[in-house]
Design a protein around this motif. Structure first.
Motif, mmCIF file in Angstrom:
data_model
loop_
_atom_site.group_PDB
_atom_site.id
_atom_site.type_symbol
_atom_site.label_atom_id
_atom_site.label_comp_id
_atom_site.label_asym_id
_atom_site.label_seq_id
_atom_site.Cartn_x
_atom_site.Cartn_y
_atom_site.Cartn_z
ATOM 1 N N GLU A 1 48.325 70.469 31.968
ATOM 2 C CA GLU A 1 49.012 69.730 33.028
ATOM 3 C C GLU A 1 48.732 68.229 32.898
ATOM 4 N N SER A 2 47.498 67.885 32.582
ATOM 5 C CA SER A 2 47.154 66.470 32.425
ATOM 6 C C SER A 2 47.898 65.859 31.239
ATOM 7 N N LYS A 3 48.066 66.625 30.194
ATOM 8 C CA LYS A 3 48.807 66.139 29.021
ATOM 9 C C LYS A 3 50.255 65.834 29.390
ATOM 10 N N GLU A 4 50.881 66.731 30.141
ATOM 11 C CA GLU A 4 52.263 66.514 30.581
ATOM 12 C C GLU A 4 52.359 65.262 31.453
ATOM 13 N N ASN A 5 51.443 65.119 32.390
ATOM 14 C CA ASN A 5 51.476 63.966 33.281
ATOM 15 C C ASN A 5 51.177 62.668 32.549
ATOM 16 N N PHE A 6 50.296 62.716 31.560
ATOM 17 C CA PHE A 6 50.021 61.531 30.752
ATOM 18 C C PHE A 6 51.279 61.090 30.016
ATOM 19 N N SER B 1 49.107 57.523 34.586
ATOM 20 C CA SER B 1 47.766 57.191 34.138
ATOM 21 C C SER B 1 47.474 55.749 34.557
ATOM 22 N N PHE B 2 46.233 55.313 34.410
ATOM 23 C CA PHE B 2 45.901 53.910 34.654
ATOM 24 C C PHE B 2 46.443 53.066 33.523
ATOM 25 N N ASN B 3 46.917 51.885 33.868
ATOM 26 C CA ASN B 3 47.239 50.912 32.831
ATOM 27 C C ASN B 3 46.055 49.970 32.683
ATOM 28 N N GLU B 4 46.187 48.940 31.914
ATOM 29 C CA GLU B 4 45.072 48.021 31.670
ATOM 30 C C GLU B 4 44.589 47.348 32.942
ATOM 31 N N PHE C 1 47.751 62.539 38.743
ATOM 32 C CA PHE C 1 46.941 61.537 38.051
ATOM 33 C C PHE C 1 46.294 62.163 36.806
ATOM 34 N N ALA C 2 46.883 61.855 35.662
ATOM 35 C CA ALA C 2 46.500 62.503 34.405
ATOM 36 C C ALA C 2 45.030 62.305 34.044
ATOM 37 N N ASP C 3 44.498 61.118 34.255
ATOM 38 C CA ASP C 3 43.114 60.842 33.873
ATOM 39 C C ASP C 3 42.139 61.712 34.670
ATOM 40 N N ALA C 4 42.374 61.820 35.967
ATOM 41 C CA ALA C 4 41.507 62.648 36.811
ATOM 42 C C ALA C 4 41.637 64.121 36.426
#
Length: 74
Positions: free
Chosen positions: A57-62, A67-70, A31-34
């Motif tokens: 790592e978060s950048k790669e996952n994003f 990530s969350f959508n709207e 979970f990129a945001d977390a």
């Protein structure tokens, strides 16, 4: 858990924020945001090396779309 972590981060409670982000990441490990907010919290706690690794790592996952959508769904 993610939003509770963001609240704790925004109020300067970085250790508590990390606890909430860890719960979120336990259920959604990529979970990129977390990961992003946890990396910011780690940086605030002067854990730069760990923060940088998690940020990358978060950048790669994003970029993969974890990530969350709207609609706030993963």
């Amino acid at each position: 858990m993610f939003y509770l972590g963001v609240i704790e981060y925004e109020t300067g409670n970085y250790t508590k924020a990390i606890e909430y982000f860890d719960v979120s990441l336990k259920h959604y490990k990529d979970f990129a945001d977390a990961q992003y907010y946890k990396s910011l919290s780690l940086a605030k706690l002067n854990k730069g090396i760990e923060a940088k690794a998690l940020f990358l790592e978060s950048k790669e996952n994003f970029e993969k779309g974890t990530s969350f959508n709207e609609g706030n769904s993963l």
